[in-house]
Design a protein around this motif. Sequence first.
Motif, short mmCIF file in Angstrom:
data_model
loop_
_atom_site.label_atom_id
_atom_site.label_comp_id
_atom_site.label_asym_id
_atom_site.label_seq_id
_atom_site.Cartn_x
_atom_site.Cartn_y
_atom_site.Cartn_z
N VAL A 101 38.44 43.97 55.48
CA VAL A 101 37.50 44.64 55.21
C VAL A 101 37.09 43.60 55.16
CG1 VAL A 101 38.91 46.12 54.91
CG2 VAL A 101 39.12 44.08 52.38
N ASP A 102 35.71 43.57 55.25
CA ASP A 102 34.82 42.46 54.20
C ASP A 102 34.26 41.92 52.94
OD1 ASP A 102 33.98 41.75 56.98
OD2 ASP A 102 32.54 43.28 57.41
N GLY A 103 34.08 41.35 52.47
CA GLY A 103 33.55 41.38 51.36
C GLY A 103 34.26 41.01 49.63
N LEU A 104 36.09 41.12 50.44
CA LEU A 104 36.99 41.11 49.43
C LEU A 104 37.49 39.91 49.07
CD1 LEU A 104 39.90 42.84 49.94
CD2 LEU A 104 40.38 40.54 51.58
N THR A 105 37.68 39.90 47.66
CA THR A 105 37.77 39.09 46.24
C THR A 105 38.98 38.31 46.77
OG1 THR A 105 38.27 40.68 44.57
CG2 THR A 105 35.79 39.59 45.00
N GLU A 106 39.04 37.17 45.96
CA GLU A 106 40.40 36.82 46.14
C GLU A 106 41.68 37.61 44.70
OE1 GLU A 106 41.75 34.82 47.70
OE2 GLU A 106 40.23 34.18 48.35
N LEU A 107 42.34 37.82 44.43
CA LEU A 107 44.10 38.07 43.77
C LEU A 107 42.96 37.24 42.46
CD1 LEU A 107 46.85 39.06 45.54
CD2 LEU A 107 45.96 40.36 44.22
N ASN A 108 43.42 37.85 41.30
CA ASN A 108 42.80 37.78 39.58
C ASN A 108 43.87 38.22 39.10
OD1 ASN A 108 40.99 36.28 37.76
ND2 ASN A 108 39.80 38.44 37.65
N LYS A 109 43.90 36.97 37.99
CA LYS A 109 44.89 37.51 36.87
C LYS A 109 44.12 37.85 35.88
CE LYS A 109 48.81 38.46 34.25
NZ LYS A 109 49.97 39.59 34.82
N THR A 110 44.31 38.85 35.13
CA THR A 110 42.52 39.04 34.50
C THR A 110 43.48 39.18 32.65
OG1 THR A 110 43.37 41.34 33.40
CG2 THR A 110 41.23 41.10 35.49
N PHE A 111 42.12 38.86 31.77
CA PHE A 111 43.18 38.28 30.69
C PHE A 111 43.80 39.52 29.62
CE2 PHE A 111 38.61 41.01 29.72
CZ PHE A 111 39.31 41.04 28.91
N TYR A 112 43.12 40.89 30.55
CA TYR A 112 43.85 41.80 30.26
C TYR A 112 45.23 42.69 30.20
CZ TYR A 112 40.55 44.29 33.49
OH TYR A 112 40.21 43.81 34.90
N GLY A 113 45.71 40.91 31.64
CA GLY A 113 47.20 41.19 32.25
C GLY A 113 46.77 42.05 33.53
N ALA A 114 45.98 42.58 34.06
CA ALA A 114 45.93 42.87 35.32
C ALA A 114 45.98 42.04 37.10
CB ALA A 114 45.09 44.72 35.57
N THR A 115 46.85 42.46 38.01
CA THR A 115 46.32 41.53 38.68
C THR A 115 45.17 42.41 39.68
OG1 THR A 115 48.41 39.72 38.31
CG2 THR A 115 46.69 40.44 40.50
#
Length: 133
Positions: A101-115
């Motif tokens: 798929v196009d436009g996929l962002t990288e995996l990101n660990k958020t400040f609220y604990g979600a990946t």
Amino acid sequence: MNLKLIQPMKSISPNIFVNDIKATITFYSTLGFTLADEVTTPDGEKIFALMKNGSVTFMFQTLASIEGIHPMVSRSNGGSLLLYISVDNIRQYYDQIKGKVDGLTELNKTFYGATEFSLIDNNNYLLTFAEHE
């Protein structure tokens, strides 16, 4: 105002209006959704698709099929809508769809604990997939 709950709700399935239902089915199949139901006009035109992946259900309907019926529904491609989808094994899922798929962002660990990661579907809707680890 305190409203008494008459009947608890069981689920929500957004009905998302699209221009090209076949392309939408193809795109969401790439994300692991399966076609659970569809509606075709007597002329053979597919106008509705119900797609599922686990307990997530999306309904897709062509804008042309409601023309003149619901005049308040209008949109250009995409919109101010983000569909937030909770998944297990997000890294494995990410690896499965990466490159498909196009436009996929990288995996990101958020400040609220979600990946999380996000992508834009073929109708310019923003999908965010998340795992709360």
